[in-house]
Design a protein around this motif. Structure first.
Motif: not given
Ligand code: AKB
Length: 317
Positions: A80, A118, A143, A184-185
């Motif tokens: 993302s 996701s 994403y 992002t996580t």
């Molecule tokens: C992200 O943060 O982009 C990934 C997801 C939640 O797919 N970890």
């Protein structure tokens, strides 16, 4: 199963651990690891490895034919946060590689596909708590848009051509063997490293920004369980919601402070805060539970103990 298993993106966060888990289960020679670069991890070097750009359809086909591949785990993606910096690259990589794999299955060259979706398929208009399997989906990141389009393609290939493609909407994944990149996580992995190395961490998400997360051991088990479930149990052919643990930065910091005296965290939110704000805080995965008996094993405390214990050894602390 006759034929081998091919992992696309084997050096990534999920690919590394999935390759090792499948080699343990089926033997090293049965699992062909591939990526655009070689892994630094010695464990991944023992066994078949191909340098492969998954967006190159001819190269992908050649590897599938050479190794008589039965199942492809397609783990190549731009996540993302990086996707927001390079929207067209993210779209091209995330879509082309999936379509190439779906086409190989339509032609009968491979028999089964696992492809990850996701929580990013959800958006600001989606119900935030216990987000249902079927609900409003208006993602606001490139994403998320690519993952939602991918889900529609998976279901289309299943309905139209009978392609056996299976998918999970992963939450944020937390692991110690391999690091995430561009998500992002990712803060929820960085925080463990910084806690051990520096005793403090600055979060790029705000204090109470809760997100769905999962320890990697649970995610690997879910991935293999779904991919190997009897075909009649797989009733969702776009992608299954999957829930593990939901927490915000303050809560994970408190869990770490229980193990590391004096650990401190502050929050300086950046552009990733807006991405996180558009995603669910928790997920309803009752469809996965009912269809293929999914149950997570790790709660926040068990995950923190496992992360800190393993990272201490890895970092030589
Ligand atoms: C992200 O943060 O982009 C990934 C997801 C939640 O797919 N970890």
């Amino acid at each position: 199963m006759s034929g081998t298993i091919l992992i696309l993106g084997a050096c990534g966060q999920i690919g590394t651990e999935l390759t090792l888990a499948l080699r343990d289960k089926y033997g090293t020679d049965q699992i062909v690891a591939s990526d655009i670069r070689r892994s630094d991890l010695a464990e991944l070097q023992n066994g078949p490895f191909e340098i492969l750009d998954a967006s190159n359809a001819d190269a992908l086909r050649a590897v599938c034919e050479q190794y008589k591949v039965h199942t492809v785990y397609h783990l190549v993606a731009m996540l993302s946060a990086t996707g927001e910096k390079f929207p067209m690259k993210a779209w091209d990589l995330n879509m082309q590689s999936l379509l190439h794999v779906l086409e190989l299955a339509r032609e009968g060259i491979i028999q089964k596909i696992f492809w990850p979706s996701s929580i990013a398929v959800f958006g600001p208009t989606t119900p935030k708590e216990h987000t249902p399997q079927q609900t409003i989906m208006e993602p606001s990141t490139v994403y998320g848009i690519s993952k939602l389009a991918g889900e529609r393609w998976c279901e289309y290939y299943f309905n139209k051509y009978g392609v056996d493609v299976r998918s999970i909407r992963y939450p944020g994944l937390i692991s110690w063997k391999s690091q995430p990149g561009g998500g992002t996580t990712d803060y929820a992995v960085e925080i463990y490293y910084k806690a051990l190395e520096e005793g403090r961490y600055t979060s790029f998400l705000s204090e109470h920004r809760a997100l769905p997360m999962m320890y990697m051991d649970d995610a690997i088990r879910a991935t293999i369980e779904l991919t190997e479930a009897p075909v009649e149990q797989v009733k969702v052919r776009n992608s299954y919601n999957l829930a593990g643990i939901s927490f915000d930065p303050v809560t994970i910091a408190a869990s770490i402070a229980g193990h590391i005296d004096g650990f401190e965290m502050d929050c300086v939110p950046d552009f990733r805060e807006n991405i996180a704000a558009s995603w669910p805080a928790s997920i309803d995965d009752s469809a996965a539970q009912a269809d293929w008996n999914w149950q997570p094993e790790y709660d926040l405390e068990a995950m923190t103990a496992a992360m800190l214990g393993n990272l201490k050894v890895k970092l030589g602390l």
